[in-house]
Design a protein around this motif. Sequence first.
Motif, PDB file in Angstrom:
ATOM      1  N   GLY B  81      19.615  12.958  17.303  1.00 14.70           N
ATOM      2  CA  GLY B  81      20.273  12.693  16.022  1.00 14.70           C
ATOM      3  C   GLY B  81      20.724  11.238  15.975  1.00 14.70           C
ATOM      4  N   ASP B  82      22.022  11.035  15.755  1.00 18.20           N
ATOM      5  CA  ASP B  82      22.548   9.673  15.736  1.00 18.20           C
ATOM      6  C   ASP B  82      22.983   9.198  17.118  1.00 18.20           C
ATOM      7  OD1 ASP B  82      22.085   9.198  13.123  1.00 18.20           O
ATOM      8  OD2 ASP B  82      24.091   9.784  12.428  1.00 18.20           O
ATOM      9  N   ALA B  83      22.985  10.128  18.082  1.00 19.57           N
ATOM     10  CA  ALA B  83      23.439   9.770  19.430  1.00 19.57           C
ATOM     11  C   ALA B  83      22.282   9.126  20.203  1.00 19.57           C
ATOM     12  CB  ALA B  83      23.936  11.017  20.154  1.00 19.57           C
ATOM     13  N   LEU B  84      22.454   7.844  20.488  1.00 20.64           N
ATOM     14  CA  LEU B  84      21.405   7.134  21.226  1.00 20.64           C
ATOM     15  C   LEU B  84      21.336   7.646  22.659  1.00 20.64           C
ATOM     16  CD1 LEU B  84      21.974   3.452  20.029  1.00 20.64           C
ATOM     17  CD2 LEU B  84      20.315   5.130  19.190  1.00 20.64           C
ATOM     18  N   SER B  85      20.176   7.481  23.273  1.00 19.62           N
ATOM     19  CA  SER B  85      20.044   7.868  24.677  1.00 19.62           C
ATOM     20  C   SER B  85      20.774   6.830  25.530  1.00 19.62           C
ATOM     21  CB  SER B  85      18.568   7.937  25.069  1.00 19.62           C
ATOM     22  OG  SER B  85      18.081   6.631  25.319  1.00 19.62           O
ATOM     23  N   PRO B  86      21.143   7.198  26.768  1.00 25.24           N
ATOM     24  CA  PRO B  86      21.853   6.245  27.642  1.00 25.24           C
ATOM     25  C   PRO B  86      21.074   4.935  27.804  1.00 25.24           C
ATOM     26  CG  PRO B  86      21.822   8.438  28.625  1.00 25.24           C
ATOM     27  CD  PRO B  86      20.986   8.515  27.395  1.00 25.24           C
ATOM     28  N   LEU B  87      19.771   5.017  27.841  1.00 21.43           N
ATOM     29  CA  LEU B  87      18.979   3.791  27.977  1.00 21.43           C
ATOM     30  C   LEU B  87      19.105   2.924  26.737  1.00 21.43           C
ATOM     31  CD1 LEU B  87      15.635   4.847  29.670  1.00 21.43           C
ATOM     32  CD2 LEU B  87      16.940   2.792  30.231  1.00 21.43           C
ATOM     33  N   GLN B  88      19.043   3.565  25.571  1.00 18.87           N
ATOM     34  CA  GLN B  88      19.173   2.799  24.322  1.00 18.87           C
ATOM     35  C   GLN B  88      20.531   2.101  24.257  1.00 18.87           C
ATOM     36  OE1 GLN B  88      18.033   6.232  21.892  1.00 18.87           O
ATOM     37  NE2 GLN B  88      16.293   5.075  21.082  1.00 18.87           N
ATOM     38  N   GLU B  89      21.582   2.854  24.625  1.00 18.31           N
ATOM     39  CA  GLU B  89      22.932   2.279  24.661  1.00 18.31           C
ATOM     40  C   GLU B  89      22.969   1.072  25.591  1.00 18.31           C
ATOM     41  OE1 GLU B  89      25.536   3.133  23.031  1.00 18.31           O
ATOM     42  OE2 GLU B  89      25.484   5.281  22.507  1.00 18.31           O
ATOM     43  N   ALA B  90      22.407   1.275  26.788  1.00 20.70           N
ATOM     44  CA  ALA B  90      22.482   0.223  27.806  1.00 20.70           C
ATOM     45  C   ALA B  90      21.717  -1.026  27.363  1.00 20.70           C
ATOM     46  CB  ALA B  90      21.934   0.749  29.132  1.00 20.70           C
ATOM     47  N   PHE B  91      20.604  -0.849  26.681  1.00 19.96           N
ATOM     48  CA  PHE B  91      19.839  -2.011  26.199  1.00 19.96           C
ATOM     49  C   PHE B  91      20.679  -2.829  25.216  1.00 19.96           C
ATOM     50  CE2 PHE B  91      15.232  -2.542  27.195  1.00 19.96           C
ATOM     51  CZ  PHE B  91      15.169  -1.634  28.238  1.00 19.96           C
ATOM     52  N   ILE B  92      21.428  -2.135  24.356  1.00 20.65           N
ATOM     53  CA  ILE B  92      22.249  -2.849  23.378  1.00 20.65           C
ATOM     54  C   ILE B  92      23.396  -3.572  24.082  1.00 20.65           C
ATOM     55  CG2 ILE B  92      23.801  -2.576  21.400  1.00 20.65           C
ATOM     56  CD1 ILE B  92      22.037  -0.100  20.629  1.00 20.65           C
ATOM     57  N   GLU B  93      24.081  -2.811  24.954  1.00 17.69           N
ATOM     58  CA  GLU B  93      25.261  -3.379  25.629  1.00 17.69           C
ATOM     59  C   GLU B  93      24.949  -4.620  26.462  1.00 17.69           C
ATOM     60  OE1 GLU B  93      27.206  -0.465  28.070  1.00 17.69           O
ATOM     61  OE2 GLU B  93      27.103   0.933  26.370  1.00 17.69           O
ATOM     62  N   THR B  94      23.840  -4.577  27.163  1.00 19.19           N
ATOM     63  CA  THR B  94      23.556  -5.670  28.102  1.00 19.19           C
ATOM     64  C   THR B  94      22.860  -6.844  27.424  1.00 19.19           C
ATOM     65  OG1 THR B  94      21.467  -4.634  28.674  1.00 19.19           O
ATOM     66  CG2 THR B  94      23.318  -4.161  30.123  1.00 19.19           C
ATOM     67  N   GLY B  95      22.537  -6.709  26.157  1.00 18.77           N
ATOM     68  CA  GLY B  95      21.823  -7.796  25.489  1.00 18.77           C
ATOM     69  C   GLY B  95      20.359  -7.856  25.896  1.00 18.77           C
ATOM     70  N   ALA B  96      19.782  -6.686  26.201  1.00 18.84           N
ATOM     71  CA  ALA B  96      18.378  -6.641  26.611  1.00 18.84           C
ATOM     72  C   ALA B  96      17.440  -6.659  25.403  1.00 18.84           C
ATOM     73  CB  ALA B  96      18.121  -5.394  27.456  1.00 18.84           C
ATOM     74  N   VAL B  97      18.040  -6.710  24.203  1.00 16.50           N
ATOM     75  CA  VAL B  97      17.248  -6.731  22.974  1.00 16.50           C
ATOM     76  C   VAL B  97      17.460  -8.066  22.270  1.00 16.50           C
ATOM     77  CG1 VAL B  97      16.828  -5.608  20.759  1.00 16.50           C
ATOM     78  CG2 VAL B  97      17.657  -4.254  22.695  1.00 16.50           C
ATOM     79  N   GLN B  98      16.396  -8.790  22.018  1.00 17.67           N
ATOM     80  CA  GLN B  98      16.543  -9.969  21.154  1.00 17.67           C
ATOM     81  C   GLN B  98      15.792  -9.726  19.855  1.00 17.67           C
ATOM     82  OE1 GLN B  98      16.304 -13.846  22.945  1.00 17.67           O
ATOM     83  NE2 GLN B  98      17.423 -13.149  24.748  1.00 17.67           N
ATOM     84  N   CYS B  99      14.521 -10.070  19.785  1.00 11.30           N
ATOM     85  CA  CYS B  99      13.814  -9.775  18.530  1.00 11.30           C
ATOM     86  C   CYS B  99      13.536  -8.283  18.404  1.00 11.30           C
ATOM     87  CB  CYS B  99      12.509 -10.562  18.428  1.00 11.30           C
ATOM     88  SG  CYS B  99      11.151  -9.860  19.369  1.00 11.30           S
ATOM     89  N   GLY B 100      13.473  -7.582  19.547  1.00 11.97           N
ATOM     90  CA  GLY B 100      13.324  -6.135  19.511  1.00 11.97           C
ATOM     91  C   GLY B 100      11.900  -5.622  19.472  1.00 11.97           C
ATOM     92  N   PHE B 101      10.953  -6.528  19.392  1.00 14.80           N
ATOM     93  CA  PHE B 101       9.565  -6.081  19.250  1.00 14.80           C
ATOM     94  C   PHE B 101       9.102  -5.273  20.456  1.00 14.80           C
ATOM     95  CE2 PHE B 101       4.982  -6.346  19.143  1.00 14.80           C
ATOM     96  CZ  PHE B 101       4.687  -6.238  17.799  1.00 14.80           C
ATOM     97  N   CYS B 102       9.476  -5.733  21.639  1.00 12.87           N
ATOM     98  CA  CYS B 102       9.006  -5.093  22.871  1.00 12.87           C
ATOM     99  C   CYS B 102       9.865  -3.898  23.253  1.00 12.87           C
ATOM    100  CB  CYS B 102       9.038  -6.092  24.026  1.00 12.87           C
ATOM    101  SG  CYS B 102      10.751  -6.552  24.464  1.00 12.87           S
ATOM    102  N   THR B 103      11.047  -3.763  22.603  1.00 12.64           N
ATOM    103  CA  THR B 103      12.072  -2.842  23.093  1.00 12.64           C
ATOM    104  C   THR B 103      11.628  -1.370  23.164  1.00 12.64           C
ATOM    105  OG1 THR B 103      13.657  -4.389  22.138  1.00 12.64           O
ATOM    106  CG2 THR B 103      14.517  -2.266  22.877  1.00 12.64           C
ATOM    107  N   PRO B 104      10.968  -0.837  22.124  1.00 13.35           N
ATOM    108  CA  PRO B 104      10.563   0.566  22.231  1.00 13.35           C
ATOM    109  C   PRO B 104       9.693   0.826  23.468  1.00 13.35           C
ATOM    110  CG  PRO B 104      10.294  -0.208  19.979  1.00 13.35           C
ATOM    111  CD  PRO B 104      10.625  -1.415  20.807  1.00 13.35           C
ATOM    112  N   GLY B 105       8.776  -0.076  23.740  1.00 13.85           N
ATOM    113  CA  GLY B 105       7.898   0.091  24.902  1.00 13.85           C
ATOM    114  C   GLY B 105       8.672   0.045  26.205  1.00 13.85           C
ATOM    115  N   PHE B 106       9.595  -0.910  26.302  1.00  9.64           N
ATOM    116  CA  PHE B 106      10.389  -1.017  27.527  1.00  9.64           C
ATOM    117  C   PHE B 106      11.249   0.232  27.725  1.00  9.64           C
ATOM    118  CE2 PHE B 106       9.445  -5.559  27.775  1.00  9.64           C
ATOM    119  CZ  PHE B 106       9.389  -5.731  29.148  1.00  9.64           C
TER     120      PHE B 106
END
Lengths: 298, 155
Positions: B81-106
Motif C-alpha cells: 500500500g503506502d508503506a514502503l519496503s525497508p529497502l525503499q525507506e533506506a534508499f531515501i534516508e541515505t540519499g541513495a536516490v538522485q535522478c532515480g532512473f536506476c533506483t527501481p533496478g537497484f
Amino acid sequence: MKPARFEYRRVATVDEAIEHLSEVGDEAKVLAGGQSLVPLLGFRLARPRMLVDITRVEGLRYMRRDGEALRIGALTVHRAVETMRSSLADGHRILAEAARWVGHYPIRTRGTFGGSIAHADPASEWCMLAVALDAVVTAQGPGGKRDIPAGELFQGFFTTVLAPDELIIEVRFPRVWEHAAIEEFARRKGDFALVAATVALDLEDGRCRDARIVLGGVDEVPLRLLEAERALTGAVCSTPLFEEIGDLASAAISPVSDIHADAEHRRELAAVVVRRALGRAVGGGPDGDSRPVEGSSR
Amino acid sequence: MRLECVVNGEPRDVAGVRESESLLQVLRERMKLPGAKNACEQGECGSCSVFLDGKLVCSCLVLAGQAEGAEIVTIEGLADGDALSPLQEAFIETGAVQCGFCTPGFILAAHDLLQRQPSPSDAEIREALAGNLCRCTGYAKIIEAVRVAADRMTT
Ligand SMILES: Cc1cc2nc3c(=O)[nH]c(=O)nc-3n(C[C@H](O)[C@H](O)[C@H](O)COP(=O)(O)OP(=O)(O)OC[C@H]3O[C@@H](n4cnc5c(N)ncnc54)[C@H](O)[C@@H]3O)c2cc1C
Ligand code: FES
Ligand code: FES
C-alpha cells in the motif's frame, strides 16, 4: 533498438522444435534464455523469420552425475551451475567456479548452458571449459542424435558445425579433474574476458601426467595450447616451470588489437592468466571461496 | 498475440502484443507500469530489472511471449500500500536516490540479495549490484542503503 518482425513459436518438445526448424531452415532460430539472441535481434544483427522458443521444453533442465561424468541439460541456467550441490560438483568444481564469471547475476538466472555453447562466443566460459575438459555435446536433429566433441564443435566466431535444424540437448563432461582452475581478466565484473585461461592437470607426486591449457578471447574459437601442454606433460610442477608455460602461451597466440586492448596487452595477459591458473590448479584445486573481485582477475 | 500473466498479484490479459516486443515494453507501454526503466536494452544496466517467477531478470531481454503464464513483480509491487519496503525507506534516508532512473533496478536487485543472504558483506552487496549502473550517486550511498536495510530487517 527494436527487433524486426518474426513469427514466434513456443514448443513443448524437442521433436516439435526440430519440426519447425526443418520446415523453415536457416531463417528460423532457436530461442533459449535470450541473453545473447535478444540483443542481436534488437541490433538487427539477427533477422530470423521465426523464433522457436524452447524454454518450456520439459526434461532439458538438469545436472546429473553418471559415474565420473557430469551431464548438463541444455536449458540449465548459469545460476544453477553456480549453485550446484557438492555431490554433483565433486571433481567438477571448476564449473561452479567458472559460472561466477559469466555475466552478472540477472544474466545468470536466465542464460542457459546450451545457449552459450551454441552461441560460440570465443570468450565464453562454457565454450572454453568444454574444449579444455574434453566435453561432448549431444545434438538432436531430424535424423536423430549425434555426439560432437567440443574440440570439433567450434568453427569460428559465433559459428559451430550444428545444422540449422539441430538442437543442443546436453553437454557431458566425461571425467573429473581434481586440479583445474580458471583465471580471467576483464575490466569490470560481468564483462566478457579480455583474456581467459582454463587449465586442468592430472598430477602424480607433483609430476604432471596430463595437461589441458585453453585460452578464451584470443582467437576465433577457444584455443587449446598443445605446445604448452606438451611442455608440462611429464614435468615436475614448479613456479619457474609455470612461468615458462605462461611465456609459451603468450608466444602461441596472435590476438587482435581493438578498443578494449591492444594485441601486446592481450599477449601479456595471456601469460599472466595461464601462470595464475596453473598456480591455483596445483594449490589443492580451485577453492570454492576464492571468487572474482571486481575489476581484476582476483 | 495475446499475453496472459500475473503482475504484482493482479491477473493481466493483454491483446495485440507484437511478437517482437520485450516484457519491458509490455510492462511500460501496454500495462502502464513505468517503474522498470528502458535504457540499454542489452542487459548491461539493470534498470529494467523485474522478478519473473521469483527470479531477478532483465526484462529487456525477455520476449513478451516468454512471460506467458508467468508471475511478475515490478518495483510497483514492492510497497505494501503506502508503506514502503525497508529497502525503499533506506534508499531515501541515505540519499541513495538522485535522478532515480536506476533506483527501481537497484532496489529489486538488493531485495533479491537480502532474500538469499539477509546479512550480506560489502563484497556480496557489490557483487549482487554489479549488473546495475548508476550515473549519479557514485554507488557509495547505494551500498550504504542496502547495509542499513539489512541491519533493520535482521534486528
Ligand atoms: C550483459 C551481458 C553479459 C554477458 N557476459 C557473459 C560472459 O561474461 N560470459 C559468457 O559466457 N556469456 C556472457 N553473456 C551471454 C550469456 O551467457 C548468454 O546466456 C549465452 O551466451 C546464451 O545463452 P541463452 O540461453 O541466453 O541463449 P539465447 O540468447 O537464447 O541463444 C543464443 C544462440 O544460441 C542458439 N541456441 C540457444 N539454445 C540452443 C540449443 N539448445 N540448441 C541450439 N541452438 C541454441 C540460439 O539460436 C542463438 O543463436 C552475457 C550476456 C549479457 C547480456
Ligand atoms: S535496459 Fe535492460 S539491462 Fe539495460
Ligand atoms: S540516481 Fe541517477 S542514475 Fe542512479
